[in-house]
Design an enzyme around this catalytic site. Sequence first.
Site, PDB file in Angstrom:
ATOM      1  N   ARG A 131      -4.407   0.113 -11.995  1.00  0.00           N
ATOM      2  CA  ARG A 131      -3.026  -0.285 -11.701  1.00  0.00           C
ATOM      3  C   ARG A 131      -2.003   0.717 -12.265  1.00  0.00           C
ATOM      4  O   ARG A 131      -0.927   0.318 -12.702  1.00  0.00           O
ATOM      5  CB  ARG A 131      -2.715  -1.678 -12.254  1.00  0.00           C
TER       6      ARG A 131
ATOM      7  N   ARG B  22      10.450  -0.610  -4.532  1.00  0.00           N
ATOM      8  CA  ARG B  22      10.134  -1.970  -4.078  1.00  0.00           C
ATOM      9  C   ARG B  22      11.388  -2.723  -3.615  1.00  0.00           C
ATOM     10  O   ARG B  22      11.311  -3.534  -2.692  1.00  0.00           O
ATOM     11  CB  ARG B  22       9.496  -2.703  -5.253  1.00  0.00           C
TER      12      ARG B  22
ATOM     13  N   ASP C  21      -4.651  -2.617  -1.618  1.00  0.00           N
ATOM     14  CA  ASP C  21      -5.116  -3.823  -2.312  1.00  0.00           C
ATOM     15  C   ASP C  21      -6.487  -4.218  -1.775  1.00  0.00           C
ATOM     16  O   ASP C  21      -6.831  -3.884  -0.635  1.00  0.00           O
ATOM     17  CB  ASP C  21      -4.131  -4.981  -2.120  1.00  0.00           C
TER      18      ASP C  21
ATOM     19  N   ARG D  22       4.156  -2.117 -11.171  1.00  0.00           N
ATOM     20  CA  ARG D  22       5.447  -2.637 -11.642  1.00  0.00           C
ATOM     21  C   ARG D  22       5.931  -2.152 -12.990  1.00  0.00           C
ATOM     22  O   ARG D  22       7.105  -2.282 -13.295  1.00  0.00           O
ATOM     23  CB  ARG D  22       5.401  -4.171 -11.651  1.00  0.00           C
TER      24      ARG D  22
ATOM     25  N   TYR E 105     -11.024 -15.097  -3.069  1.00  0.00           N
ATOM     26  CA  TYR E 105      -9.645 -15.250  -2.568  1.00  0.00           C
ATOM     27  C   TYR E 105      -9.632 -15.888  -1.181  1.00  0.00           C
ATOM     28  O   TYR E 105      -8.756 -16.693  -0.862  1.00  0.00           O
ATOM     29  CB  TYR E 105      -8.930 -13.896  -2.537  1.00  0.00           C
TER      30      TYR E 105
HETATM   31  O1  CP3 Z   1      -2.806   1.530  -9.098  1.00  0.00           O
HETATM   32  C1  CP3 Z   1      -3.817   0.956  -8.652  1.00  0.00           C
HETATM   33  O2  CP3 Z   1      -4.713   0.508  -9.390  1.00  0.00           O
HETATM   34  C2  CP3 Z   1      -4.027   0.905  -7.142  1.00  0.00           C
HETATM   35  C3  CP3 Z   1      -3.545  -0.238  -6.488  1.00  0.00           C
HETATM   36  C4  CP3 Z   1      -4.220  -1.602  -6.623  1.00  0.00           C
HETATM   37  C5  CP3 Z   1      -3.488  -2.804  -6.406  1.00  0.00           C
HETATM   38  N1  CP3 Z   1      -4.373  -3.838  -6.409  1.00  0.00           N
HETATM   39  C6  CP3 Z   1      -2.054  -2.876  -6.158  1.00  0.00           C
HETATM   40  C7  CP3 Z   1      -1.338  -4.138  -6.375  1.00  0.00           C
HETATM   41  C8  CP3 Z   1      -5.552  -1.962  -6.841  1.00  0.00           C
HETATM   42  C9  CP3 Z   1      -6.748  -1.097  -7.198  1.00  0.00           C
HETATM   43  C10 CP3 Z   1      -5.639  -3.385  -6.697  1.00  0.00           C
HETATM   44  C11 CP3 Z   1      -6.901  -4.139  -6.799  1.00  0.00           C
HETATM   45  C12 CP3 Z   1      -6.849  -5.613  -6.839  1.00  0.00           C
HETATM   46  N2  CP3 Z   1      -6.023  -6.454  -6.153  1.00  0.00           N
HETATM   47  C13 CP3 Z   1      -7.781  -6.401  -7.554  1.00  0.00           C
HETATM   48  C14 CP3 Z   1      -8.927  -5.862  -8.369  1.00  0.00           C
HETATM   49  C15 CP3 Z   1      -8.495  -5.435  -9.725  1.00  0.00           C
HETATM   50  C16 CP3 Z   1      -8.030  -6.562 -10.599  1.00  0.00           C
HETATM   51  O3  CP3 Z   1      -6.819  -6.591 -10.876  1.00  0.00           O
HETATM   52  O4  CP3 Z   1      -8.867  -7.388 -10.981  1.00  0.00           O
HETATM   53  C17 CP3 Z   1      -7.444  -7.746  -7.321  1.00  0.00           C
HETATM   54  C18 CP3 Z   1      -8.154  -8.956  -7.896  1.00  0.00           C
HETATM   55  C19 CP3 Z   1      -6.332  -7.768  -6.419  1.00  0.00           C
HETATM   56  C20 CP3 Z   1      -5.667  -8.959  -5.839  1.00  0.00           C
HETATM   57  C21 CP3 Z   1      -4.230  -9.014  -6.178  1.00  0.00           C
HETATM   58  N3  CP3 Z   1      -3.270  -8.156  -5.681  1.00  0.00           N
HETATM   59  C22 CP3 Z   1      -3.583  -9.934  -7.044  1.00  0.00           C
HETATM   60  C23 CP3 Z   1      -4.284 -11.038  -7.798  1.00  0.00           C
HETATM   61  C24 CP3 Z   1      -2.225  -9.602  -7.026  1.00  0.00           C
HETATM   62  C25 CP3 Z   1      -1.118 -10.374  -7.706  1.00  0.00           C
HETATM   63  C26 CP3 Z   1      -1.145 -10.196  -9.170  1.00  0.00           C
HETATM   64  C27 CP3 Z   1      -0.266  -9.046  -9.555  1.00  0.00           C
HETATM   65  O5  CP3 Z   1      -0.698  -8.223 -10.364  1.00  0.00           O
HETATM   66  O6  CP3 Z   1       0.846  -9.022  -9.021  1.00  0.00           O
HETATM   67  C28 CP3 Z   1      -2.038  -8.470  -6.208  1.00  0.00           C
HETATM   68  C29 CP3 Z   1      -0.766  -7.753  -5.935  1.00  0.00           C
HETATM   69  C30 CP3 Z   1      -0.730  -6.302  -6.267  1.00  0.00           C
HETATM   70  N4  CP3 Z   1      -1.705  -5.382  -5.946  1.00  0.00           N
HETATM   71  C31 CP3 Z   1       0.328  -5.606  -6.925  1.00  0.00           C
HETATM   72  C32 CP3 Z   1      -0.051  -4.253  -7.008  1.00  0.00           C
HETATM   73  C33 CP3 Z   1       0.742  -3.105  -7.562  1.00  0.00           C
HETATM   74  C34 CP3 Z   1       1.638  -6.205  -7.372  1.00  0.00           C
HETATM   75  C35 CP3 Z   1       2.561  -6.147  -6.201  1.00  0.00           C
HETATM   76  C36 CP3 Z   1       3.989  -6.292  -6.588  1.00  0.00           C
HETATM   77  O7  CP3 Z   1       4.379  -7.433  -6.845  1.00  0.00           O
HETATM   78  O8  CP3 Z   1       4.704  -5.282  -6.592  1.00  0.00           O
END
Ligand code: CP3
Length: 350
Positions: free
Chosen positions: A33, A46, A83, A37, A159
């Site tokens: 990540r 964003r 994602d 944010r 999910y």
């Molecule tokens: O920088 C990176 O790592 C690359 C981008 C990336 C995102 N999601 C962007 C994202 C990666 C590799 C993921 C993987 C992901 N997504 C996982 C596996 C890793 C982990 O965290 O366990 C999972 C379970 C998800 C599912 C997911 N996506 C959730 C549960 C959420 C909401 C929780 C949160 O952190 O907001 C997301 C949204 C998400 N994916 C955001 C980002 C940057 C936040 C989006 C935002 O609100 O701007």
Amino acid sequence: MNQPARKTIAPSKPFLEVLNGNQSNHIPFWFMRQAGRYLPEYRELRTRKNGFLDMAFNPDAACEITLQPIHRFGMDAAIIFSDILVIPHALGQSLDFVAGEGPKLDPIRDGSALAKLNTDQLESRLTPVYEALSKVSGELDDKTALIGFAGAPWTVATYMVEGGGSKDFSNVKKMAYGQPELFSTMIDLLVESTAHYLIKQIEAGAETLQIFDSWAGALDSDEFQKWAIEPTKKIVDLVKTSHPDIPIIGFPKGAGYNYIAYAEGTGVTALGLDSQVPTKWAAQALQPLMPVQGNLDPMALLAGGDALKLAVERVLGDLSDGQFVFNLGHGIHKDTPVEHVEELIGLLRS
Ligand code: CP3
């Protein structure tokens, strides 16, 4: 006399060298990540977009966001901004990211809901991700590697069945235990689509892949074999059939002692360690099997200062003698001050 033809030697990327079992001149690092944010430039972009999917499916925006942390900090690898849930979305399941609440999907709880999914739009819906990868690939310097990724079938299925995040995974586990044939059909669909997706990411410029099994820790040992190891092995085999040399990092978060079975049973090239894995145990039980990546507690990074320094020293002290990539044990927390990330990178470089 003719000049001898100049040999072009592919420049070595420290991250890829470690994954391939070679020496590198420093300990490579990137952070899960790393684009997100906690970065002011991400938050700024964003505000100009209509939510997460609008950014992830816009190749220019996704490329820009992927490169934001690289431009600021110079990690050894960029991970494509996307994602794990783009796969269910591309299979036709409705997906929405609700600010502050995480992902929301129309839950799939029976055969008729599952039968509505199909691969008709898989290609067209994922094309923006491939375009973003080729753009990033064209922009990276010759030291920085590009990581493609996908969720492991089990984690993506949680999910899909729960309809979002879950505390106890009761619906998906009820399906896995109670209707294993139905659940297998879903897992098989995910294996096929995910392998295809990863292969296309390689063809678009990804140099290594990470498979996120974030909820692997919810499975008991038999179920872990069935729903985490076996589907991951099928994906790895499919990817390696067309791209035998591509390193694949497996991240079975929460697997505990089952990390050993995962390392031995999936065919992955390297292991991503979560923060709960004891680093001394990993050095003795896992690192001899393959390179490891991890596993600083993201909350130590959130805290910063002496706690951060101590935690970094422990991770480096225990793991840096073997094949090792520094990372966190899970994603960067959104409230992490950018200065703490600078502090961490200072420690890694000193
Ligand atoms: O920088 C990176 O790592 C690359 C981008 C990336 C995102 N999601 C962007 C994202 C990666 C590799 C993921 C993987 C992901 N997504 C996982 C596996 C890793 C982990 O965290 O366990 C999972 C379970 C998800 C599912 C997911 N996506 C959730 C549960 C959420 C909401 C929780 C949160 O952190 O907001 C997301 C949204 C998400 N994916 C955001 C980002 C940057 C936040 C989006 C935002 O609100 O701007």
